[in-house]
Design a protein around this motif. Structure first.
Motif, short mmCIF file in Angstrom:
data_model
loop_
_atom_site.label_atom_id
_atom_site.label_comp_id
_atom_site.label_asym_id
_atom_site.label_seq_id
_atom_site.Cartn_x
_atom_site.Cartn_y
_atom_site.Cartn_z
N ALA A 1 2.05 1.79 -3.46
CA ALA A 1 0.97 2.33 -4.30
C ALA A 1 0.75 3.81 -4.02
O ALA A 1 0.66 4.63 -4.94
N VAL A 2 0.70 4.17 -2.72
CA VAL A 2 0.47 5.57 -2.35
C VAL A 2 1.62 6.44 -2.86
O VAL A 2 1.39 7.51 -3.45
N VAL A 3 2.86 5.96 -2.66
CA VAL A 3 4.02 6.74 -3.09
C VAL A 3 3.95 7.02 -4.59
O VAL A 3 4.06 8.16 -5.04
N SER A 4 3.70 5.96 -5.39
CA SER A 4 3.70 6.20 -6.83
C SER A 4 2.51 7.06 -7.26
O SER A 4 2.60 7.87 -8.18
N TYR A 5 1.38 6.90 -6.55
CA TYR A 5 0.21 7.70 -6.87
C TYR A 5 0.46 9.19 -6.57
O TYR A 5 0.17 10.06 -7.38
N VAL A 6 1.04 9.45 -5.40
CA VAL A 6 1.33 10.84 -5.03
C VAL A 6 2.29 11.48 -6.01
O VAL A 6 2.08 12.60 -6.47
N ALA B 1 0.84 -1.20 0.00
CA ALA B 1 0.00 0.00 0.00
C ALA B 1 0.87 1.24 0.00
O ALA B 1 0.58 2.22 -0.69
N VAL B 2 1.97 1.20 0.77
CA VAL B 2 2.88 2.34 0.79
C VAL B 2 3.43 2.60 -0.62
O VAL B 2 3.47 3.73 -1.09
#
Lengths: 306, 292
Positions: A290-295, A287-288
């Motif tokens: 995913a969040v990092v690449s999304y941000v 999840a981290v």
């Protein structure tokens, strides 16, 4: 005769080929999609499901909701691993990507002797498997017959201790930098080469200096590529496993069973057989990522918009 | 391309060029040092490893003895590992490339229901770290009865969302839709069009994806480590790492030469591929990221 018999056939054939055209993409897609679902989508949801359960001595497997995640949030071992990754990333990413960018700019400057040789030579370590790279560097660092120790002894200097709690992180980062700096250099170099020559002529006409041209023209033009590499490198850093897992043989006291979240998840699953908690840890890590690449993508999209 | 405002005749250009070249030489030394070290070490006897300088030859030239040791150790298991790596990597490379190419062809040249959504999901999967999936993958292949068989490593590795992405950008550029329409008018079937027209045009892209997947699976460690356990199914990376970890403990000194020489043998195939197919390799790695 042939004309008459051929004519009624045509529309029928057309219809069948229309059907074929509609069905064909599903046939082409099916083999990939089946394996994609079985070996990627299913494990993903399976991991999510696992993370909601817990196996107990009495009572067997039972649903515990978010308990495993709650446990992870207060698990000192997990957070130590996260903290270590953070320290690792803050050192490894800027050094590796900075060096790669510098090397690519030098290659692209056209001021080099034997450019093709340098490009190939710097990329060569990428061909070496991570595990092999880790064990070669392990020998290079090693206190028993490692060349670093030999050199220190020869000059009467104190032996470098690369395996203590403070230095190990940099010893590992160095292995990963060695492996990947050429890979990122190649990516930057390709992006730089794609910049049209007109930009340079314009810079010459307006009297820009070389460094000004690099900072105000080249770097902004390859910003998209830099962003992608930051995402790739971050994903790679968060997954840190093979290098510390191998070096554990040399420094078992420093590289604990929870040294990085990934090593922790591995040991939880395959040493402790606690698949449920291990899945929760892996999932938090995923999840981290995913969040990092999304941000990163969001930030870049906003910038492009302005 | 010269640097801004300088020409090759000026003195400052020559000074900068020499300085930059010197800097690159330093980086090259860094790149080559471990490889030179492992090559030199593979020629040394175990005693020479401890008594002679790491970056020079030893007193004896023991490469052949070391090779014999590597291939004889533990009932010649090393050659099994090498063979396993070769079979796994080849199967994965060809399989992954075919699956990716078919899927990419569907995405690139057909209109169908759900196309955008499916492609978005596949593209999103590029970002999923493989390690998050390893534990559930292990349980999954266990329940399928595949654990500790080559398929446990091969089948999951054949799923390459990045390969699909790479092939789609390649097909978009290299296979004109007009050509496919023309073939349809001539009455060629959809599969015939793929194999005898489209596939030929995308062959260079296909080779790139084969090569990349071969190298990735040859170098993969985490997945085979988890799903394969009996010694005769291991690929060379996992097997050699096992020997290395054994050698870390007490009394493992005899393993030093064996592991170092084994390391040399196991990187030779990838380095050869690298040198002979660098064009495909470099092309494939840059396609995906430069465009984004």
């Amino acid at each position: 005769m042939t004309d008459i018999s051929a004519r009624p056939l045509r529309p029928a054939r057309r219809r069948s080929s229309k059907w074929a055209q509609k069905l064909a993409p599903y046939f082409f897609l099916a083999p990939f999609l089946v394996l994609f679902i079985v070996f990627l989508v299913v494990p993903l949801f399976y991991a999510l499901q696992l993370s909601f359960f817990r196996e107990t001595m009495v009572g067997g497997i039972r649903f515990v909701g978010l308990d495993n995640y709650g446990k992870a949030l207060t698990d000192q071992k997990f957070w130590d691993g996260v903290l270590l990754l953070l320290r690792y990333g803050l050192f490894q990413l800027p050094v590796m990507l900075g060096a790669a960018l510098l090397l690519a700019l030098i290659l692209d400057s056209g001021m080099l002797w034997a450019r093709a040789f340098f490009r190939l030579g710097l990329f060569l370590p990428y061909a070496v498997p991570t595990v092999i790279a880790a064990l070669i560097w392990g020998y290079l660092y090693g206190p028993s017959f490692g060349p670093m120790t030999q050199i220190a002894d020869y000059f009467g200097l104190p032996r470098p201790d690369l395996f203590n709690a403070n230095t190990m992180l940099y010893a590992i980062a160095n292995i990963s930098i060695w492996e990947h700096v050429g890979y990122f250099m190649i990516i930057y170099f390709a992006a730089l080469q794609a910049i049209p020559a007109d930009f340079e002529e314009a810079a010459v006409v307006s009297g820009a200096r070389a460094w000004q041209y690099v900072i105000y023209v080249k770097l902004p033009l390859i910003r998209g590529t830099i962003l992608v590499t930051v995402i790739f490198a971050t994903i790679g850093a968060l997954q840190l496993f093979a290098e510390p897992y191998l070096l554990e043989a040399l420094a078992p006291a420093v590289i604990t069973s929870s040294y990085t979240p990934n090593i922790y998840a591995y040991n939880l699953a395959f040493v402790n057989q606690d698949y449920n908690y291990s899945a929760a840890i892996s999932f938090v890590l995923g999840a981290v990522v995913a969040v990092v690449s999304y941000v990163f993508q969001l930030v870049s999209a906003r910038r492009e918009g302005k | 391309m010269a640097i801004v405002g300088k020409t090759s005749s000026s003195r400052s250009f020559r000074v900068s060029r020499n300085m930059l070249t010197a800097l690159m030489v330093l980086f090259i030394l860094y790149s080559f040092a471990p490889i030179v070290y492992v090559l030199l070490s593979s020629t040394k006897s175990n005693a020479d490893l401890f008594t002679t300088f790491g970056f020079w030859f030893g007193n004896s030239f023991a490469l052949w003895d070391n090779l014999q040791l590597v291939f004889a150790y533990q009932n010649a298991i090393f050659s099994t590992w090498l063979w396993n790596s070769f079979v796994y990597s080849t199967t994965i490379a060809v399989g992954a490339a075919l699956l990716s190419t078919w899927a990419a062809y569907a995405f690139s040249k057909y209109e169908f229901r759900g196309k955008k959504a499916i492609f978005a999901v596949v593209l999103g999967a590029v970002m999923i770290p493989q390690t998050a999936l390893v534990v559930p993958l292990f349980l999954l292949v266990t329940s399928m009865g595949l654990v500790n068989t080559p398929w446990a490593f091969i089948l999951p590795s054949m799923v390459s969302p990045f390969g699909v992405y790479l092939m789609k950008s390649y097909i978009d550029e290299s296979v004109p839709s007009e050509l496919i329409d023309a073939a349809r008018v001539d009455g060629a079937s959809e599969f015939r069009i793929f194999w005898s027209i489209a596939f030929r045009l995308m062959a260079p892209g296909f080779s790139t994806v084969v090569l990349l997947n071969f190298v990735w699976s040859w170098n993969n460690y985490f997945l085979p480590l988890v799903v394969l356990s009996s010694s005769n199914t291991l690929p060379v990376t996992v097997g050699l790492a096992q020997w290395y970890k054994l050698g870390g403990g007490a009394g493992g000194a005899i393993l030093y030469s064996i592991v170092l020489t084994g390391a040399v043998v196991s990187i030779v195939p990838v380095v050869i591929l690298f040198l002979f197919m660098q064009r495909y390799w470099l092309g494939g790695l840059t396609t995906g990221s430069v465009k984004a």
